[in-house]
Each structure stands twice: as structure tokens, then as C-alpha cells.
Write an enzyme that holds these catalytic residues in place. Sequence first.
Site, PDB file in Angstrom:
ATOM      1  N   LYS A   1      -5.331   0.430   7.808  1.00  0.00           N
ATOM      2  CA  LYS A   1      -6.016   1.108   8.920  1.00  0.00           C
ATOM      3  C   LYS A   1      -5.363   0.639  10.221  1.00  0.00           C
ATOM      4  O   LYS A   1      -4.187   0.871  10.404  1.00  0.00           O
ATOM      5  CB  LYS A   1      -7.515   0.889   8.813  1.00  0.00           C
ATOM      6  CG  LYS A   1      -8.052   1.547   7.525  1.00  0.00           C
ATOM      7  CD  LYS A   1      -9.513   1.324   7.240  1.00  0.00           C
ATOM      8  CE  LYS A   1      -9.879   1.961   5.906  1.00  0.00           C
ATOM      9  NZ  LYS A   1     -11.234   1.623   5.472  1.00  0.00           N
TER      10      LYS A   1
ATOM     11  N   ASP B   1     -16.596  -7.335   6.638  1.00  0.00           N
ATOM     12  CA  ASP B   1     -15.628  -6.350   6.147  1.00  0.00           C
ATOM     13  C   ASP B   1     -14.984  -5.715   7.385  1.00  0.00           C
ATOM     14  O   ASP B   1     -15.529  -4.790   7.974  1.00  0.00           O
ATOM     15  CB  ASP B   1     -16.366  -5.311   5.297  1.00  0.00           C
ATOM     16  CG  ASP B   1     -15.455  -4.199   4.797  1.00  0.00           C
ATOM     17  OD1 ASP B   1     -14.287  -4.154   5.216  1.00  0.00           O
ATOM     18  OD2 ASP B   1     -15.920  -3.379   3.974  1.00  0.00           O
TER      19      ASP B   1
ATOM     20  N   THR C   1      -8.984  -3.837   4.524  1.00  0.00           N
ATOM     21  CA  THR C   1      -7.874  -3.014   4.050  1.00  0.00           C
ATOM     22  C   THR C   1      -6.699  -3.260   4.985  1.00  0.00           C
ATOM     23  O   THR C   1      -6.871  -3.595   6.158  1.00  0.00           O
ATOM     24  CB  THR C   1      -8.234  -1.525   4.101  1.00  0.00           C
ATOM     25  OG1 THR C   1      -8.744  -1.231   5.399  1.00  0.00           O
ATOM     26  CG2 THR C   1      -9.285  -1.169   3.074  1.00  0.00           C
TER      27      THR C   1
ATOM     28  N   GLU D   1       0.729 -11.165 -13.653  1.00  0.00           N
ATOM     29  CA  GLU D   1      -0.688 -11.545 -13.715  1.00  0.00           C
ATOM     30  C   GLU D   1      -0.836 -13.034 -13.419  1.00  0.00           C
ATOM     31  O   GLU D   1      -0.054 -13.843 -13.920  1.00  0.00           O
ATOM     32  CB  GLU D   1      -1.257 -11.216 -15.095  1.00  0.00           C
ATOM     33  CG  GLU D   1      -1.514  -9.728 -15.264  1.00  0.00           C
ATOM     34  CD  GLU D   1      -1.895  -9.354 -16.682  1.00  0.00           C
ATOM     35  OE1 GLU D   1      -1.538 -10.092 -17.615  1.00  0.00           O
ATOM     36  OE2 GLU D   1      -2.545  -8.307 -16.851  1.00  0.00           O
TER      37      GLU D   1
ATOM     38  N   TYR E   1       5.912  -7.465 -13.268  1.00  0.00           N
ATOM     39  CA  TYR E   1       4.564  -7.879 -13.667  1.00  0.00           C
ATOM     40  C   TYR E   1       4.331  -9.339 -13.315  1.00  0.00           C
ATOM     41  O   TYR E   1       5.237 -10.142 -13.451  1.00  0.00           O
ATOM     42  CB  TYR E   1       4.364  -7.692 -15.180  1.00  0.00           C
ATOM     43  CG  TYR E   1       3.200  -6.760 -15.444  1.00  0.00           C
ATOM     44  CD1 TYR E   1       1.910  -7.163 -15.132  1.00  0.00           C
ATOM     45  CD2 TYR E   1       3.408  -5.479 -15.932  1.00  0.00           C
ATOM     46  CE1 TYR E   1       0.848  -6.298 -15.312  1.00  0.00           C
ATOM     47  CE2 TYR E   1       2.351  -4.617 -16.115  1.00  0.00           C
ATOM     48  CZ  TYR E   1       1.064  -5.031 -15.804  1.00  0.00           C
ATOM     49  OH  TYR E   1       0.019  -4.178 -15.970  1.00  0.00           O
TER      50      TYR E   1
ATOM     51  N   ARG F   1      -1.345   0.764   1.768  1.00  0.00           N
ATOM     52  CA  ARG F   1      -2.707   0.750   1.234  1.00  0.00           C
ATOM     53  C   ARG F   1      -2.870  -0.512   0.387  1.00  0.00           C
ATOM     54  O   ARG F   1      -2.148  -0.702  -0.592  1.00  0.00           O
ATOM     55  CB  ARG F   1      -2.958   1.997   0.373  1.00  0.00           C
ATOM     56  CG  ARG F   1      -2.571   3.290   1.038  1.00  0.00           C
ATOM     57  CD  ARG F   1      -3.158   4.478   0.330  1.00  0.00           C
ATOM     58  NE  ARG F   1      -4.523   4.652   0.777  1.00  0.00           N
ATOM     59  CZ  ARG F   1      -4.867   5.188   1.946  1.00  0.00           C
ATOM     60  NH1 ARG F   1      -3.951   5.604   2.782  1.00  0.00           N
ATOM     61  NH2 ARG F   1      -6.129   5.303   2.274  1.00  0.00           N
TER      62      ARG F   1
HETATM   63  C1  LIG Z   1     -11.972   1.823   4.357  1.00  0.00           C
HETATM   64  C2  LIG Z   1     -13.058   0.861   4.107  1.00  0.00           C
HETATM   65  C3  LIG Z   1     -13.259   0.295   2.840  1.00  0.00           C
HETATM   66  C4  LIG Z   1     -12.616   0.827   1.579  1.00  0.00           C
HETATM   67  O1  LIG Z   1     -11.284   0.805   1.496  1.00  0.00           O
HETATM   68  P1  LIG Z   1     -10.521   1.616   0.358  1.00  0.00           P
HETATM   69  O2  LIG Z   1      -9.143   1.143   0.562  1.00  0.00           O
HETATM   70  O3  LIG Z   1     -10.714   3.059   0.668  1.00  0.00           O
HETATM   71  O4  LIG Z   1     -11.087   1.217  -0.949  1.00  0.00           O
HETATM   72  C5  LIG Z   1     -14.221  -0.684   2.699  1.00  0.00           C
HETATM   73  N1  LIG Z   1     -14.956  -1.080   3.743  1.00  0.00           N
HETATM   74  C6  LIG Z   1     -14.807  -0.550   4.975  1.00  0.00           C
HETATM   75  C7  LIG Z   1     -15.660  -1.029   6.099  1.00  0.00           C
HETATM   76  C8  LIG Z   1     -13.863   0.449   5.197  1.00  0.00           C
HETATM   77  O5  LIG Z   1     -13.750   0.982   6.398  1.00  0.00           O
END
Ligand SMILES: *Cc1c(COP(=O)(O)O)cnc(C)c1O
Length: 434
Positions: free
Chosen positions: A232, A203, A229, A59, A57, A238
Site C-alpha cells: 500500500k 494493523d 501489508t 520452509e 524452497y 504484495r
Molecule cells: C489491506 C488490509 C489488510 C489485508 O491485506 P491483504 O493483503 O489484502 O490480505 C488487512 N488489514 C488492513 C487494515 C488492510 O488495510
Amino acid sequence: MLDQTILPLIKEIDSQIFDLVVNEESRQHEQLRLIPSENYASPAVKAALATSFTNKYGEGYPRRRYYQGQINTDKLETLVVERAKEIFNYPYANVQALSGAPANLAVYTAFMKPFAGKIMALKLDHGGHLTHGSPVSVTGKWFEISSYGCDESDLIDMEAVRKQALEFKPDILVCGYTAYPRTVDFKGFSEIAAEVGAITLADISHIAGLVAAGAHPSPAPYIDVVTFTTHKTLRGPRGAIILSKNEEHAKLIDKAVFPGLQGGPHFNTIAAIGVALEEAKTDKYKNYCQQIVKNAQAMSNEFNNKGYHVTSGGTDNHLLLIDVRKSSKLPGKRVARSLEKVGIICNFNTVPNASKRQKPLYPDGIRLGTPALTTRGMQEDEMKTTVELIDKTIKNIRTGKIPKGESVWKNHELVDSIETEVKKLATSFPTFEW
Ligand SMILES: *Cc1c(COP(=O)(O)O)cnc(C)c1O
């Protein structure tokens, strides 16, 4: 493959979960995975997830924790933050957000109060993400949203975005998408934001790996805040990373993540993100990302040659969208489900400039991406074969309304033979070619 010393430990305690793990491993090995947001993490990344960091833990942030015993976790988090900053060229990084959706929510709540903020982002059905203000997401419930769209060429028209921004005056202008096959004009977005006094958020969840490897232009130095993220194209566990440009923003973001939205960070995930970032610095990884793009382009050329409607005419990145209603008079869902039956895994997806029948759960397109196949070592030739298998499958699907209980196939024998070819192609490549 999972470490053979770890698997038996699961089997000893829990044969049900063990069986599911083994079945999922086989599925991932035997099928062609074309979901652009998925990948195969390396054995080292998976090993990091299984370490004792899962037991701790912590925080707070390094040297500012609410629990003792942080001698290793502080070093870990600091190291991973430094790596993220260096690779993406941003002076501040937060590596605690649990995934992409919470990372975006952290950014919104860092800069805006609920029911008193305005976000401008791409429409969901043109390739935006749920967390970019969809009415079913809290982001759409808590904030006032104005969505921009693609033009009739399926491209983002920056002049239209500018006009809309001047009128709407967003607090946060979002770029970076979940189903957009073209290069994002980060500089253009930053210039529009400067005119209207908005904070820019990129994003880059989908393209983070490409950005790290120089296969897509970087949001630095243009964009204020970057979220992505880590699972990907970046090919980590993740998780998510938030980058920012100035200290004031970084402080607000850190506070929004913890204590604003989350409790303790997942240190095993942070360790695995660190391993993925170390991998991303290598020439092998850079070549991998170049190949992702070449593969996607090979795939889109092949679809074009076969007369399919590839949205925007092609791709600059790792994904492509096929309007299967325009191409084959078929709804996207029927195509995606039929492809699954032969072992080709993609997802149905909305496409811009669709027919009037398109709905989020009944879209006109499918979305295909090359990150996972490229991790297996596949190249242009295999992309061509994959498109041939997809084409054969699609041509075998019945159009029009299919009465309940009747098969979607025109020819049943063909289905087994395609499935066998898919399996043969998939299993002739390892799940992780390093
Ligand atoms: C995949 C994705 C997310 C969300 O990610 P999670 O890990 O599924 O919460 C947010 N924004 C974009 C553009 C994504 O492709």
C-alpha cells in the site's frame, strides 16, 4: 513500464497473458487511480519479483530450514528482517506472511486458540478490516468479537473504547484501519490494553509507508504487535510484515506463520520487500510520503469547498471518505461505477453515521486516496483538477431510481469530454516518478 527485455519473453510463449499485461499497463497509465490501498511499485521492486528467488524452497527460518541450498536465501531473509526492524524500530520482525489477511490470522492464532479468544476492533462499516472480526471472516467465526465504533464526529472516542474494553476484556485489542482518515492514538490504545491485560495489535497496512517516513506517528514503543501489508503506501510487492516487541511474542508469531499457517516463504517477494524498504530509507521517499498527506488534504479541502460531506471533516493521512448520499443524494456504488466510466478509479465504501439505507454492498460513501497519484509526481494542483473532474462527473449522475436499461447520465456528451480530460491529466505524468 515493465522492463522491455522481460515483456517479449512472455509474448513468445503466451500471447493471451501478454495482451492482458499490456492492457493492464495501459489502464494503469491512462486512468486516475484513487484507491487508497493501491500504488505503483518501482521498476526495481518489480524486477526483484521476477528474479530466480522465485525458484527456491525454504520452509523454516534462516539457519533452521528443512531444505539445503539456503546460502543466499538465508542472507536475504536476514537482511530484510534487519531492515524492517531498523526502519520501524521494533526488535523482532517476520517477513514471511503472504499478505495482510494471513499476517493477522497468524497473530490471532499465535496468542489465542480458536473458539477461546476475544478480539476487540473497529467495526467494518466504520473503517475496520474484514480480518478484524467480521462474521464472514474466520476471524469472526473463530473468536468472540466486540466492535467499537466512531462517534457522531466520525472519530474514534478513546473513552468509549476504554469503557467497552473494561467490560469486554479482550485478549487482543486491535487498532489500525482500512478506511479511517485520522491519526491513530497508539499510546491511548496501549494504555487501555494495559488496564485490561490485552495484547495490542496495530494493523498499519494502509499507513505503513507514512509511519516509515515519519508522516504518521509510530506505533513504537507503545504497541506490542504490528502487522502491515507491504504493497500500500509502503509501495512494495504484495506481502506482509509482522513486528513484535518481545522474544516470547516473536517466537509464537514465527511458529504461527510457519508451520502454523504456511509452507515455504516466497523469497522473490521477500527480495522485493527488501528493495522497497531500501527505497523507503531515502529522502525522496520521505518527501513522497509528506506529499501524499498534503495531496489528500488538498483534495479534502477542495471537496469541502464544493460542499461535499467529507467524513470527520478532512484527513490526517492518505485517504478521505465522501458521504455521497449526504452530499449528492447518490448511493456510493452508483458513483464509483460512474467514475470508472470516465477513467477515475475509486471504491464505494461504508461511512460512519450513514443513512439507514447503508449496507456493506450498498454503502453511502466513496473512498479516495492519494498514494498512487503522488507516486506519479502529482501535487496539489492536480488534486484540485481531479476533484473538479470528480465533481463534474457526480453532478452528471441521475439521482433516484433509474429504470433498467436507462442511462445513469444526465448529459451524454459531457461523459466523453470528461474522459478525455482524465486521460490527458493521467498520461501527462509517468506511472513512476522517481
Ligand atoms: C489491506 C488490509 C489488510 C489485508 O491485506 P491483504 O493483503 O489484502 O490480505 C488487512 N488489514 C488492513 C487494515 C488492510 O488495510
